[in-house]
Motif scaffolding. Structure first.
Motif, PDB file in Angstrom:
ATOM      1  N   LEU A   4       0.820  -1.198   0.000  1.00 15.86           N
ATOM      2  CA  LEU A   4       0.000   0.000   0.000  1.00 15.86           C
ATOM      3  C   LEU A   4       0.859   1.254   0.000  1.00 15.86           C
ATOM      4  O   LEU A   4       2.028   1.220   0.357  1.00 15.86           O
ATOM      5  CB  LEU A   4      -0.922   0.001   1.228  1.00 15.86           C
ATOM      6  N   ALA A   5       0.234   2.368  -0.386  1.00 15.95           N
ATOM      7  CA  ALA A   5       0.925   3.658  -0.383  1.00 15.95           C
ATOM      8  C   ALA A   5       1.436   3.962   1.019  1.00 15.95           C
ATOM      9  O   ALA A   5       0.869   3.526   2.013  1.00 15.95           O
ATOM     10  CB  ALA A   5      -0.035   4.748  -0.853  1.00 15.95           C
ATOM     11  N   ARG A   6       2.486   4.744   1.114  1.00 14.28           N
ATOM     12  CA  ARG A   6       3.131   4.997   2.401  1.00 14.28           C
ATOM     13  C   ARG A   6       2.371   5.981   3.286  1.00 14.28           C
ATOM     14  O   ARG A   6       2.292   5.805   4.475  1.00 14.28           O
ATOM     15  CB  ARG A   6       4.549   5.491   2.183  1.00 14.28           C
ATOM     16  N   LYS A   7       1.840   7.059   2.745  1.00 12.81           N
ATOM     17  CA  LYS A   7       1.210   8.089   3.565  1.00 12.81           C
ATOM     18  C   LYS A   7      -0.281   7.788   3.743  1.00 12.81           C
ATOM     19  O   LYS A   7      -1.028   7.758   2.777  1.00 12.81           O
ATOM     20  CB  LYS A   7       1.388   9.460   2.919  1.00 12.81           C
ATOM     21  N   PRO A   8      -0.731   7.615   4.991  1.00 12.34           N
ATOM     22  CA  PRO A   8      -2.147   7.309   5.191  1.00 12.34           C
ATOM     23  C   PRO A   8      -3.017   8.568   5.110  1.00 12.34           C
ATOM     24  O   PRO A   8      -2.573   9.667   5.420  1.00 12.34           O
ATOM     25  CB  PRO A   8      -2.180   6.733   6.608  1.00 12.34           C
ATOM     26  N   ALA A   9      -4.245   8.375   4.690  1.00 15.34           N
ATOM     27  CA  ALA A   9      -5.258   9.419   4.769  1.00 15.34           C
ATOM     28  C   ALA A   9      -5.934   9.258   6.120  1.00 15.34           C
ATOM     29  O   ALA A   9      -6.071   8.137   6.621  1.00 15.34           O
ATOM     30  CB  ALA A   9      -6.257   9.256   3.631  1.00 15.34           C
ATOM     31  N   VAL A  10      -6.342  10.355   6.751  1.00  7.26           N
ATOM     32  CA  VAL A  10      -6.933  10.296   8.086  1.00  7.26           C
ATOM     33  C   VAL A  10      -8.233  11.080   8.109  1.00  7.26           C
ATOM     34  O   VAL A  10      -8.310  12.181   7.566  1.00  7.26           O
ATOM     35  CB  VAL A  10      -5.967  10.855   9.159  1.00  7.26           C
ATOM     36  N   LEU A  11      -9.233  10.506   8.759  1.00  6.84           N
ATOM     37  CA  LEU A  11     -10.513  11.157   8.980  1.00  6.84           C
ATOM     38  C   LEU A  11     -10.845  11.011  10.460  1.00  6.84           C
ATOM     39  O   LEU A  11     -10.807   9.907  10.996  1.00  6.84           O
ATOM     40  CB  LEU A  11     -11.607  10.488   8.134  1.00  6.84           C
ATOM     41  N   ASP A  12     -11.148  12.121  11.116  1.00 10.26           N
ATOM     42  CA  ASP A  12     -11.530  12.099  12.523  1.00 10.26           C
ATOM     43  C   ASP A  12     -12.904  12.759  12.616  1.00 10.26           C
ATOM     44  O   ASP A  12     -13.053  13.918  12.224  1.00 10.26           O
ATOM     45  CB  ASP A  12     -10.504  12.845  13.371  1.00 10.26           C
ATOM     46  N   VAL A  13     -13.896  11.997  13.085  1.00 11.47           N
ATOM     47  CA  VAL A  13     -15.276  12.491  13.107  1.00 11.47           C
ATOM     48  C   VAL A  13     -15.921  12.198  14.455  1.00 11.47           C
ATOM     49  O   VAL A  13     -15.489  11.291  15.183  1.00 11.47           O
ATOM     50  CB  VAL A  13     -16.121  11.838  11.989  1.00 11.47           C
ATOM     51  N   PRO A  14     -16.983  12.951  14.780  1.00 11.79           N
ATOM     52  CA  PRO A  14     -17.726  12.617  15.990  1.00 11.79           C
ATOM     53  C   PRO A  14     -18.422  11.265  15.785  1.00 11.79           C
ATOM     54  O   PRO A  14     -18.794  10.915  14.663  1.00 11.79           O
ATOM     55  CB  PRO A  14     -18.743  13.750  16.124  1.00 11.79           C
ATOM     56  N   ALA A  15     -18.594  10.536  16.849  1.00 11.62           N
ATOM     57  CA  ALA A  15     -19.249   9.221  16.779  1.00 11.62           C
ATOM     58  C   ALA A  15     -20.763   9.421  16.786  1.00 11.62           C
ATOM     59  O   ALA A  15     -21.440   9.195  17.779  1.00 11.62           O
ATOM     60  CB  ALA A  15     -18.802   8.342  17.938  1.00 11.62           C
ATOM     61  N   THR A  16     -21.266   9.887  15.622  1.00 14.35           N
ATOM     62  CA  THR A  16     -22.690  10.133  15.464  1.00 14.35           C
ATOM     63  C   THR A  16     -23.189   9.454  14.196  1.00 14.35           C
ATOM     64  O   THR A  16     -22.402   9.175  13.277  1.00 14.35           O
ATOM     65  CB  THR A  16     -22.985  11.643  15.345  1.00 14.35           C
ATOM     66  N   GLY A  63     -23.538   8.635  23.494  1.00  6.27           N
ATOM     67  CA  GLY A  63     -22.756   9.614  24.249  1.00  6.27           C
ATOM     68  C   GLY A  63     -21.673  10.205  23.374  1.00  6.27           C
ATOM     69  O   GLY A  63     -21.475   9.807  22.231  1.00  6.27           O
ATOM     70  N   GLY A  64     -20.973  11.180  23.892  1.00  2.00           N
ATOM     71  CA  GLY A  64     -19.897  11.811  23.144  1.00  2.00           C
ATOM     72  C   GLY A  64     -18.764  10.844  22.868  1.00  2.00           C
ATOM     73  O   GLY A  64     -18.513   9.925  23.642  1.00  2.00           O
ATOM     74  N   GLY A  65     -18.127  11.025  21.785  1.00  2.00           N
ATOM     75  CA  GLY A  65     -16.985  10.202  21.427  1.00  2.00           C
ATOM     76  C   GLY A  65     -16.550  10.529  20.016  1.00  2.00           C
ATOM     77  O   GLY A  65     -17.224  11.279  19.303  1.00  2.00           O
ATOM     78  N   ARG A  66     -15.430   9.973  19.616  1.00  2.00           N
ATOM     79  CA  ARG A  66     -14.900  10.221  18.282  1.00  2.00           C
ATOM     80  C   ARG A  66     -14.480   8.899  17.670  1.00  2.00           C
ATOM     81  O   ARG A  66     -14.166   7.947  18.370  1.00  2.00           O
ATOM     82  CB  ARG A  66     -13.716  11.179  18.347  1.00  2.00           C
ATOM     83  N   ILE A  67     -14.456   8.903  16.355  1.00  3.54           N
ATOM     84  CA  ILE A  67     -13.963   7.772  15.575  1.00  3.54           C
ATOM     85  C   ILE A  67     -12.877   8.315  14.659  1.00  3.54           C
ATOM     86  O   ILE A  67     -13.084   9.303  13.957  1.00  3.54           O
ATOM     87  CB  ILE A  67     -15.075   7.123  14.724  1.00  3.54           C
ATOM     88  N   THR A  68     -11.717   7.677  14.689  1.00  2.00           N
ATOM     89  CA  THR A  68     -10.629   8.028  13.780  1.00  2.00           C
ATOM     90  C   THR A  68     -10.486   6.896  12.776  1.00  2.00           C
ATOM     91  O   THR A  68     -10.401   5.724  13.165  1.00  2.00           O
ATOM     92  CB  THR A  68      -9.306   8.235  14.538  1.00  2.00           C
ATOM     93  N   VAL A  69     -10.493   7.254  11.510  1.00  4.63           N
ATOM     94  CA  VAL A  69     -10.346   6.273  10.437  1.00  4.63           C
ATOM     95  C   VAL A  69      -9.092   6.639   9.660  1.00  4.63           C
ATOM     96  O   VAL A  69      -8.952   7.764   9.193  1.00  4.63           O
ATOM     97  CB  VAL A  69     -11.576   6.268   9.499  1.00  4.63           C
ATOM     98  N   GLU A  83     -10.332   3.496  14.872  1.00  2.00           N
ATOM     99  CA  GLU A  83      -9.997   3.600  16.292  1.00  2.00           C
ATOM    100  C   GLU A  83     -11.082   4.375  17.025  1.00  2.00           C
ATOM    101  O   GLU A  83     -11.647   5.327  16.491  1.00  2.00           O
ATOM    102  CB  GLU A  83      -8.665   4.328  16.480  1.00  2.00           C
ATOM    103  N   ASP A  84     -11.359   3.937  18.261  1.00  2.14           N
ATOM    104  CA  ASP A  84     -12.320   4.632  19.118  1.00  2.14           C
ATOM    105  C   ASP A  84     -11.946   4.385  20.572  1.00  2.14           C
ATOM    106  O   ASP A  84     -11.149   3.492  20.867  1.00  2.14           O
ATOM    107  CB  ASP A  84     -13.752   4.151  18.845  1.00  2.14           C
ATOM    108  N   THR A  85     -12.517   5.190  21.460  1.00  2.00           N
ATOM    109  CA  THR A  85     -12.238   5.048  22.897  1.00  2.00           C
ATOM    110  C   THR A  85     -13.460   4.539  23.663  1.00  2.00           C
ATOM    111  O   THR A  85     -13.535   4.684  24.878  1.00  2.00           O
ATOM    112  CB  THR A  85     -11.776   6.386  23.509  1.00  2.00           C
ATOM    113  N   ALA A  86     -14.399   3.935  22.958  1.00  2.00           N
ATOM    114  CA  ALA A  86     -15.560   3.321  23.603  1.00  2.00           C
ATOM    115  C   ALA A  86     -15.073   2.132  24.450  1.00  2.00           C
ATOM    116  O   ALA A  86     -13.910   1.716  24.347  1.00  2.00           O
ATOM    117  CB  ALA A  86     -16.556   2.853  22.547  1.00  2.00           C
ATOM    118  N   PRO A  87     -15.950   1.573  25.287  1.00  2.00           N
ATOM    119  CA  PRO A  87     -15.543   0.390  26.057  1.00  2.00           C
ATOM    120  C   PRO A  87     -15.004  -0.707  25.136  1.00  2.00           C
ATOM    121  O   PRO A  87     -15.393  -0.805  23.965  1.00  2.00           O
ATOM    122  CB  PRO A  87     -16.842  -0.045  26.737  1.00  2.00           C
ATOM    123  N   ALA A  88     -14.106  -1.513  25.676  1.00  2.00           N
ATOM    124  CA  ALA A  88     -13.471  -2.576  24.890  1.00  2.00           C
ATOM    125  C   ALA A  88     -14.521  -3.480  24.249  1.00  2.00           C
ATOM    126  O   ALA A  88     -15.477  -3.890  24.893  1.00  2.00           O
ATOM    127  CB  ALA A  88     -12.548  -3.411  25.782  1.00  2.00           C
TER     128      ALA A  88
END
Length: 152
Positions: A4-16, A63-69, A83-88
């Motif tokens: 795969l390409a070396r540089k990742p694309a990143v998206l960070d959004v609210p968990a809604t 509830g509040g939270g974020r998802i990083t893709v 990635e997320d910080t919700a319960p395991a």
């Protein structure tokens, strides 16, 4: 191994629920850049949609939270890290294989979407690190006639 390409694309959004469309568009852009065919594009989008929806609906429970893709694409396929910080929650442990002998109305609710998502990708891994759920999904480029040339 998918190269795969070396540089990742990143998206960070609210968990809604409203952010699920942004995540889907992000995945479709990566699939297009990789030149994935319709089948591989459908498979990676299905899996990411299911996992992201579960994070929003069951992980954060409104509830509040974020998802990083994070995504990487290349001529061999697409790799997505969610990635997320919700319960395991390990989706593999929550997977419910089909029950062919049981009518749908008598089957346990939940888990089938995860099963479909995880069996639609070429590889899947889950880790819990530093209070984060980390899911890594890879779909290889289709072999066949519906593959498209990679976009620049």
């Amino acid at each position: 191994m998918v190269e795969l390409a070396r540089k990742p694309a990143v998206l960070d959004v609210p968990a809604t629920v409203g952010a699920l469309g942004e995540i889907a568009a992000f995945v479709l852009r990566l699939a297009g850049r990789a030149g994935l065919g319709k089948g591989a594009t459908y498979r990676i989008r299905l899996a990411v949609d299911e996992l992201a929806t579960n994070i929003v609906m069951h992980g954060y429970r409104g509830g509040g939270g974020r998802i990083t893709v994070r995504g990487r694409s290349g001529p061999d396929g697409v790799r997505i890290v969610i990635e997320d910080t919700a319960p395991a929650f390990d989706p593999v442990a929550g997977r419910l294989p089909p029950a062919p002998g049981i009518p749908p109305e008598r089957r346990r609710v939940g888990g089938l979407g995860i099963h479909l998502a995880l069996t639609s990708v070429d590889s899947y891994a889950y880790a819990r690190r530093d209070g984060r759920n980390i899911s890594t999904l890879t779909v290889k480029a289709d072999e066949g006639t519906d593959a498209c040339p990679p976009r620049p």
